[in-house]
Design a protein around this motif. Structure first.
Motif, PDB file in Angstrom:
ATOM      1  N   GLY A  72       0.789  -1.223   0.000  1.00 37.02           N
ATOM      2  CA  GLY A  72       0.000   0.000   0.000  1.00 37.02           C
ATOM      3  C   GLY A  72       0.822   1.272   0.000  1.00 37.02           C
ATOM      4  O   GLY A  72       0.297   2.354  -0.267  1.00 37.02           O
ATOM      5  N   GLN A  73       2.108   1.181   0.281  1.00 37.18           N
ATOM      6  CA  GLN A  73       2.975   2.356   0.297  1.00 37.18           C
ATOM      7  C   GLN A  73       3.413   2.780  -1.100  1.00 37.18           C
ATOM      8  O   GLN A  73       3.759   3.929  -1.312  1.00 37.18           O
ATOM      9  N   TYR A  74       3.449   1.841  -2.029  1.00 36.82           N
ATOM     10  CA  TYR A  74       4.022   2.116  -3.340  1.00 36.82           C
ATOM     11  C   TYR A  74       3.050   2.838  -4.253  1.00 36.82           C
ATOM     12  O   TYR A  74       1.881   2.517  -4.303  1.00 36.82           O
ATOM     13  N   GLY A  75       3.580   3.829  -4.982  1.00 37.07           N
ATOM     14  CA  GLY A  75       2.780   4.572  -5.938  1.00 37.07           C
ATOM     15  C   GLY A  75       3.244   4.308  -7.356  1.00 37.07           C
ATOM     16  O   GLY A  75       2.540   3.712  -8.151  1.00 37.07           O
ATOM     17  N   ARG A  76       4.484   4.718  -7.661  1.00 39.40           N
ATOM     18  CA  ARG A  76       5.014   4.607  -9.019  1.00 39.40           C
ATOM     19  C   ARG A  76       6.380   3.922  -9.022  1.00 39.40           C
ATOM     20  O   ARG A  76       7.196   4.172  -8.142  1.00 39.40           O
TER      21      ARG A  76
END
Length: 118
Positions: A72-76
Protein backbone atom coordinates in the motif's frame (compact mmCIF):
# COMPACT_ATOMS: atom_id res chain seq x y z
CA UNK A 1 23.11 -7.82 -6.57
CA UNK A 2 20.66 -5.12 -5.67
CA UNK A 3 21.48 -1.69 -4.26
CA UNK A 4 18.96 0.69 -2.64
CA UNK A 5 19.60 4.35 -1.84
CA UNK A 6 17.64 7.37 -0.76
CA UNK A 7 17.54 10.13 -3.36
CA UNK A 8 17.40 13.90 -3.26
CA UNK A 9 13.72 13.66 -4.16
CA UNK A 10 11.18 13.20 -1.37
CA UNK A 11 9.86 9.64 -1.07
CA UNK A 12 11.77 8.32 -4.08
CA UNK A 13 14.16 5.42 -3.60
CA UNK A 14 16.81 4.43 -6.16
CA UNK A 15 17.14 0.72 -6.85
CA UNK A 16 19.89 -0.72 -9.02
CA UNK A 17 19.94 -4.35 -10.13
CA UNK A 18 23.26 -5.66 -11.43
CA UNK A 19 23.31 -9.40 -11.91
CA UNK A 20 21.39 -11.93 -9.89
CA UNK A 21 19.10 -10.85 -7.07
CA UNK A 22 19.44 -13.01 -3.98
CA UNK A 23 17.40 -13.72 -0.86
CA UNK A 24 19.92 -11.57 1.03
CA UNK A 25 19.14 -8.68 -1.35
CA UNK A 26 15.42 -9.10 -0.63
CA UNK A 27 16.06 -9.02 3.12
CA UNK A 28 18.25 -5.94 2.82
CA UNK A 29 15.61 -4.13 0.75
CA UNK A 30 12.95 -4.95 3.34
CA UNK A 31 15.15 -3.57 6.14
CA UNK A 32 16.03 -0.46 4.10
CA UNK A 33 12.40 0.39 3.35
CA UNK A 34 11.31 -0.18 6.93
CA UNK A 35 14.18 1.94 8.33
CA UNK A 36 13.85 4.86 5.91
CA UNK A 37 10.13 4.89 5.12
CA UNK A 38 8.41 2.94 7.88
CA UNK A 39 5.27 0.95 7.23
CA UNK A 40 2.99 3.66 5.87
CA UNK A 41 4.92 6.50 4.18
CA UNK A 42 4.19 6.66 0.43
CA UNK A 43 7.09 5.65 -1.77
CA UNK A 44 8.06 5.72 -5.46
CA UNK A 45 11.03 3.89 -6.96
CA UNK A 46 13.53 4.48 -9.74
CA UNK A 47 14.47 0.92 -10.71
CA UNK A 48 17.58 0.79 -12.90
CA UNK A 49 18.16 -2.64 -14.40
CA UNK A 50 21.84 -2.46 -15.22
CA UNK A 51 22.15 -6.20 -15.85
CA UNK A 52 19.78 -9.08 -15.08
CA UNK A 53 20.66 -12.69 -14.32
CA UNK A 54 18.46 -15.59 -13.30
CA UNK A 55 14.93 -14.27 -13.49
CA UNK A 56 12.52 -12.02 -15.24
CA UNK A 57 11.82 -8.40 -14.36
CA UNK A 58 8.43 -9.13 -12.78
CA UNK A 59 9.89 -11.80 -10.51
CA UNK A 60 12.75 -9.54 -9.46
CA UNK A 61 10.46 -6.65 -8.56
CA UNK A 62 7.79 -8.69 -6.86
CA UNK A 63 10.13 -11.00 -4.96
CA UNK A 64 12.85 -8.58 -4.02
CA UNK A 65 11.42 -5.13 -3.64
CA UNK A 66 7.66 -5.20 -3.46
CA UNK A 67 6.91 -6.91 -0.19
CA UNK A 68 3.24 -7.55 0.52
CA UNK A 69 3.60 -5.80 3.89
CA UNK A 70 4.51 -2.56 2.10
CA UNK A 71 2.27 -2.90 -0.97
CA UNK A 72 0.00 0.00 0.00
CA UNK A 73 2.97 2.36 0.30
CA UNK A 74 4.02 2.12 -3.34
CA UNK A 75 2.78 4.57 -5.94
CA UNK A 76 5.01 4.61 -9.02
CA UNK A 77 7.90 2.52 -10.31
CA UNK A 78 10.01 3.92 -13.14
CA UNK A 79 11.66 0.92 -14.76
CA UNK A 80 14.83 1.93 -16.64
CA UNK A 81 16.62 -0.69 -18.72
CA UNK A 82 17.69 -1.95 -22.07
CA UNK A 83 14.43 -2.10 -24.11
CA UNK A 84 14.99 -5.80 -24.89
CA UNK A 85 14.83 -6.62 -21.15
CA UNK A 86 11.54 -4.87 -20.54
CA UNK A 87 9.53 -5.96 -23.56
CA UNK A 88 7.15 -7.72 -21.19
CA UNK A 89 6.11 -4.46 -19.54
CA UNK A 90 2.46 -5.42 -19.45
CA UNK A 91 3.43 -8.55 -17.54
CA UNK A 92 5.34 -6.44 -15.00
CA UNK A 93 2.31 -4.24 -14.45
CA UNK A 94 0.14 -7.36 -14.09
CA UNK A 95 2.20 -8.68 -11.15
CA UNK A 96 2.06 -5.28 -9.47
CA UNK A 97 -1.63 -4.28 -9.42
CA UNK A 98 -2.27 -0.90 -7.85
CA UNK A 99 1.27 0.29 -8.58
CA UNK A 100 1.80 2.50 -11.62
CA UNK A 101 4.71 1.12 -13.64
CA UNK A 102 6.23 2.98 -16.56
CA UNK A 103 9.14 1.82 -18.68
CA UNK A 104 12.00 4.02 -19.83
CA UNK A 105 15.04 3.41 -21.99
CA UNK A 106 18.39 4.20 -20.37
CA UNK A 107 18.56 7.39 -22.46
CA UNK A 108 15.31 8.57 -20.80
CA UNK A 109 16.62 8.58 -17.22
CA UNK A 110 15.87 12.28 -16.70
CA UNK A 111 12.33 11.83 -17.98
CA UNK A 112 11.89 8.94 -15.52
CA UNK A 113 13.00 11.13 -12.58
CA UNK A 114 10.55 13.83 -13.64
CA UNK A 115 7.69 11.34 -13.91
CA UNK A 116 8.37 10.02 -10.40
CA UNK A 117 8.14 13.52 -8.94
CA UNK A 118 4.68 14.30 -10.39
Amino acid sequence: MMKLEETEYPNVVYVEVDGKVTQEDAEKSEAFIKEHYGDEEKLNAMVYLKRIEGGDVGAILKGSLVDVKHWGQYGRFALVANPAWIQGGAAVADVMPGIEVRQFDKAQMEEAWQWLQQ
